[in-house]
Design a protein around this motif. Structure first.
Motif, PDB file in Angstrom:
ATOM      1  N   ALA A 133       0.837  -1.205   0.000  1.00 17.06           N
ATOM      2  CA  ALA A 133       0.000   0.000   0.000  1.00 17.06           C
ATOM      3  C   ALA A 133       0.868   1.250   0.000  1.00 17.06           C
ATOM      4  N   ASP A 134       2.002   1.188   0.694  1.00 17.99           N
ATOM      5  CA  ASP A 134       2.918   2.324   0.748  1.00 17.99           C
ATOM      6  C   ASP A 134       3.479   2.640  -0.637  1.00 17.99           C
ATOM      7  N   LEU A 135       3.868   1.616  -1.370  1.00 17.51           N
ATOM      8  CA  LEU A 135       4.412   1.809  -2.708  1.00 17.51           C
ATOM      9  C   LEU A 135       3.360   2.394  -3.645  1.00 17.51           C
ATOM     10  N   VAL A 136       2.134   1.911  -3.549  1.00 18.21           N
ATOM     11  CA  VAL A 136       1.047   2.429  -4.383  1.00 18.21           C
ATOM     12  C   VAL A 136       0.801   3.897  -4.070  1.00 18.21           C
ATOM     13  N   GLU A 137       0.822   4.251  -2.787  1.00 19.57           N
ATOM     14  CA  GLU A 137       0.608   5.645  -2.387  1.00 19.57           C
ATOM     15  C   GLU A 137       1.722   6.536  -2.922  1.00 19.57           C
ATOM     16  N   TYR A 139       3.569   5.942  -5.566  1.00 16.81           N
ATOM     17  CA  TYR A 139       3.395   6.021  -7.019  1.00 16.81           C
ATOM     18  C   TYR A 139       2.328   7.051  -7.374  1.00 16.81           C
ATOM     19  N   ASP A 140       1.193   7.013  -6.689  1.00 17.30           N
ATOM     20  CA  ASP A 140       0.116   7.970  -6.967  1.00 17.30           C
ATOM     21  C   ASP A 140       0.569   9.402  -6.747  1.00 17.30           C
ATOM     22  N   LYS A 141       1.349   9.636  -5.679  1.00 19.73           N
ATOM     23  CA  LYS A 141       1.858  10.982  -5.409  1.00 19.73           C
ATOM     24  C   LYS A 141       2.806  11.442  -6.514  1.00 19.73           C
ATOM     25  N   ILE A 142       3.661  10.547  -6.959  1.00 16.61           N
ATOM     26  CA  ILE A 142       4.606  10.901  -8.028  1.00 16.61           C
ATOM     27  C   ILE A 142       3.848  11.213  -9.312  1.00 16.61           C
ATOM     28  N   MET A 143       2.852  10.393  -9.644  1.00 18.24           N
ATOM     29  CA  MET A 143       2.068  10.641 -10.864  1.00 18.24           C
ATOM     30  C   MET A 143       1.331  11.965 -10.764  1.00 18.24           C
TER      31      MET A 143
END
Length: 152
Positions: A133-137, A139-143
């Motif tokens: 979940a941390d990695l997905v979060e 990634y979303d912030k970077i995008m």
């Protein structure tokens, strides 16, 4: 992770509306002018197939971006669709005589594309569940930062 991509698709509802309006106008035109319908239909179907094929090529490149190894099959189907569309647009008389065969082939390739794409998306969906979940979060912030930077 895929929430941003889905949000973008929802925000582009205008393209669906435009396609619907154009399709409606073409349908009325074909009913009102049956003598011109064969040629107009060949051009219309040619352009619809062309735009769908361009979309297919875009999907293939998106799937590649997400790490799928089988994106080449999607790309090939998109290119074949584009070739069929150019045949329809380039020679409407030929298209009028063989429109059933060409449309059937396009539907077959579009169906193959949809099946192949769904399999790829299923694999991507399964692999995305393995991400933390941390990695997905992150990634979303970077995008989001990338989109904000591009909007400047």
């Amino acid at each position: 992770m895929f929430a941003l991509a889905n949000k973008d698709r929802l925000e582009n509802w205008g393209w669906s509306l435009a396609f619907g309006i154009i399709t409606l106008i073409v349908g009325v035109f074909l009913l009102l002018k049956p003598s011109l319908s064969l040629t107009a239909l060949a051009f219309y179907i040619g352009f619809v197939i062309l735009f769908r094929s361009i979309s297919t090529i875009g999907f293939a490149l998106d799937v590649r971006k997400y790490g799928s190894k089988n994106w080449g099959g999607l790309l090939i189907l998109g290119i074949i669709g584009a070739i069929v569309s150019f045949i329809l647009i380039w020679n409407p008389l030929f298209a009028g005589l063989s429109i059933v065969v060409l449309v059937a082939l396009n539907f077959m390739f579009a169906g193959l594309f949809s099946i192949f794409l769904s399999i790829q998306l299923r694999k991507l969906h399964k692999s995305s569940k393995k991400l933390s979940a941390d990695l997905v979060e992150r990634y979303d912030k970077i995008m989001l930062e990338i989109r904000e930077e591009l909007d400047k």
